[in-house]
Design an enzyme around this catalytic site. Structure first.
Site, PDB file in Angstrom:
ATOM      1  N   GLU A   1       4.877  18.319  18.466  1.00  0.00           N
ATOM      2  CA  GLU A   1       4.118  18.942  17.366  1.00  0.00           C
ATOM      3  C   GLU A   1       3.081  19.917  17.926  1.00  0.00           C
ATOM      4  OE1 GLU A   1       3.034  15.274  15.472  1.00  0.00           O
ATOM      5  OE2 GLU A   1       5.139  14.999  14.897  1.00  0.00           O
TER       6      GLU A   1
ATOM      7  N   GLY B   1       5.456   6.745  16.169  1.00  0.00           N
ATOM      8  CA  GLY B   1       4.596   7.402  15.186  1.00  0.00           C
ATOM      9  C   GLY B   1       4.430   6.530  13.944  1.00  0.00           C
ATOM     10  N   GLY B   2       5.258   6.796  12.926  1.00  0.00           N
ATOM     11  CA  GLY B   2       5.131   6.141  11.619  1.00  0.00           C
ATOM     12  C   GLY B   2       4.978   4.621  11.681  1.00  0.00           C
TER      13      GLY B   2
ATOM     14  N   SER C   1      11.500   7.834  15.627  1.00  0.00           N
ATOM     15  CA  SER C   1      11.879   6.852  14.605  1.00  0.00           C
ATOM     16  C   SER C   1      12.145   5.456  15.176  1.00  0.00           C
ATOM     17  CB  SER C   1      13.077   7.360  13.794  1.00  0.00           C
ATOM     18  OG  SER C   1      12.741   8.581  13.149  1.00  0.00           O
TER      19      SER C   1
ATOM     20  N   HIS D   1       3.112  16.736  23.246  1.00  0.00           N
ATOM     21  CA  HIS D   1       3.863  16.283  22.067  1.00  0.00           C
ATOM     22  C   HIS D   1       4.524  17.495  21.405  1.00  0.00           C
ATOM     23  CE1 HIS D   1       4.861  14.549  18.212  1.00  0.00           C
ATOM     24  NE2 HIS D   1       4.713  13.361  18.775  1.00  0.00           N
TER      25      HIS D   1
ATOM     26  N   ASN E   1       1.285   6.465  18.138  1.00  0.00           N
ATOM     27  CA  ASN E   1       0.697   7.797  17.956  1.00  0.00           C
ATOM     28  C   ASN E   1       0.293   7.914  16.492  1.00  0.00           C
ATOM     29  OD1 ASN E   1      -0.002  10.452  17.936  1.00  0.00           O
ATOM     30  ND2 ASN E   1       2.067  11.251  18.250  1.00  0.00           N
ATOM     31  N   TRP E   2      -1.016   7.777  16.265  1.00  0.00           N
ATOM     32  CA  TRP E   2      -1.496   7.773  14.875  1.00  0.00           C
ATOM     33  C   TRP E   2      -1.524   9.185  14.296  1.00  0.00           C
ATOM     34  CZ3 TRP E   2      -6.343   3.991  15.072  1.00  0.00           C
ATOM     35  CH2 TRP E   2      -5.897   2.712  15.413  1.00  0.00           C
ATOM     36  N   LYS E   3      -1.395  10.182  15.126  1.00  0.00           N
ATOM     37  CA  LYS E   3      -1.437  11.592  14.692  1.00  0.00           C
ATOM     38  C   LYS E   3      -2.677  11.834  13.809  1.00  0.00           C
ATOM     39  CE  LYS E   3       3.566  11.649  14.864  1.00  0.00           C
ATOM     40  NZ  LYS E   3       4.792  12.301  14.492  1.00  0.00           N
TER      41      LYS E   3
ATOM     42  N   GLY F   1      10.018  11.405  13.177  1.00  0.00           N
ATOM     43  CA  GLY F   1       9.614  11.391  11.771  1.00  0.00           C
ATOM     44  C   GLY F   1      10.758  11.630  10.804  1.00  0.00           C
TER      45      GLY F   1
HETATM   46  C1  PEP Z   1       5.945  10.587  17.474  1.00  0.00           C
HETATM   47  O1  PEP Z   1       5.152  11.114  16.762  1.00  0.00           O
HETATM   48  O2  PEP Z   1       5.783  10.673  18.699  1.00  0.00           O
HETATM   49  C2  PEP Z   1       7.067   9.866  16.884  1.00  0.00           C
HETATM   50  C3  PEP Z   1       8.024   9.454  17.669  1.00  0.00           C
HETATM   51  O3  PEP Z   1       7.050   9.676  15.529  1.00  0.00           O
HETATM   52  P1  PEP Z   1       8.036   8.713  14.673  1.00  0.00           P
HETATM   53  O4  PEP Z   1       8.057   7.378  15.357  1.00  0.00           O
HETATM   54  O5  PEP Z   1       7.405   8.646  13.312  1.00  0.00           O
HETATM   55  O6  PEP Z   1       9.380   9.351  14.669  1.00  0.00           O
END
Ligand code: PEP
Length: 255
Positions: free
Chosen positions: A97, A234-235, A213, A95, A9-11, A173
């Site tokens: 967010e 994500g990250g 994470s 999501h 997920n590049w957001k 995150g």
């Molecule tokens: C996400 O945005 O769905 C996510 C799980 O982010 P991260 O891996 O950075 O916690």
């Protein structure tokens, strides 16, 4: 039976040129058999990134959202028809967010899911609890409620295009990952819920991803759990080398 999936997920990250470079690197990854790699790409880059990843190695793209209506006077929104017209057939919905910042409710998500399924999309449906909810020991009911409210009026045949992503909000995150045991426990709960609502066959065929994470250092241990069919990342999906390691962390082949 069900697939292993590594979804990124590049957001709202990456310049266009960085996005193209990342996709180019990932398009060369030797993806393990039985694994799908999905890149959640910002809308303006979707068409080009879709072309870069092509169809060669099980890497495809997903939109990070779609609108609940097919078309009309909805300034700034993107429809499933538009996504479809550029070859995008997967969408991430719900999501945390978007639930938090865009106030997306279970009811709205139910509409979005239906519009996406009607257009032939695969939906990655996100759910997950806050830390307060977990500390109150209400997390199973809370996540179960999100799934029931948005997905339980689907038809049996719709489930072949549903992927669940369990993402505890306290782990997104933050660098804090749910332990493999905590994640497995929730995934087993979700699978049982699907089984109770739609039968064992559908529950066993539904991929349930963990998000929060996920990193090269913890992916193997998480993905080794029986009910964890991959990750929504994500990250760590923003760096080709890290995401490649995550893609290669699957040890359980699911047939
Ligand atoms: C996400 O945005 O769905 C996510 C799980 O982010 P991260 O891996 O950075 O916690």
């Amino acid at each position: 039976m069900r697939k292993n999936i590594a979804a990124g997920n590049w957001k709202m990250n990456l310049s266009y040129s960085d996005a193209k470079a990342l996709a180019t690197d990932l398009s060369k990854v030797d993806v393990p058999a039985g694994t799908d790699v999905i890149l959640g790409v910002p809308h303006p880059y979707l068409a080009q990134i879709n072309e870069i990843v092509g169809t060669a190695n099980s890497v495809s793209v997903a939109a990070q959202n779609c609108h609940e209506k097919e078309k009309g006077a909805y300034t700034g929104e993107v429809s499933t028809g538009m996504l479809d017209s550029i070859g995008v057939k997967t969408v991430i919905l719900g999501h945390s967010e978007r639930r938090e910042y865009q106030k997306e409710s279970d009811a709205l998500l139910s509409e979005k899911v239906k519009v996406a399924l009607a257009a032939g999309f695969r939906v990655i449906f996100c759910c997950g609890e806050t830390l307060t909810t977990r500390e109150a020991a209400a997390h199973f009911d809370y996540v179960g409620g999100q799934i029931k409210n948005s997905l339980f009026d689907l038809k049996n045949e719709d489930w072949k295009n549903i992927v669940i992503a369990y993402e505890p909000i306290w782990a997104i995150g933050t660098g804090v990952t749910a332990s493999p045991e905590q994640a497995q426990e929730m995934h087993a709960h979700i699978r049982k819920l699907i089984s109770d609502g739609f039968g064992t066959e559908i529950a066993e065929a539904t991929s349930i991803l963990y998000g929060g994470s996920v990193k090269p250092a913890n992916a193997k241990e998480l993905f080794a759990k029986k009910d964890i069919d991959g990750g929504l990342v994500g990250g760590a999906s923003l760096k080709a080398a890290d995401f490649e390691q995550i893609i290669k962390s699957f040890q359980l082949a699911r047939k």
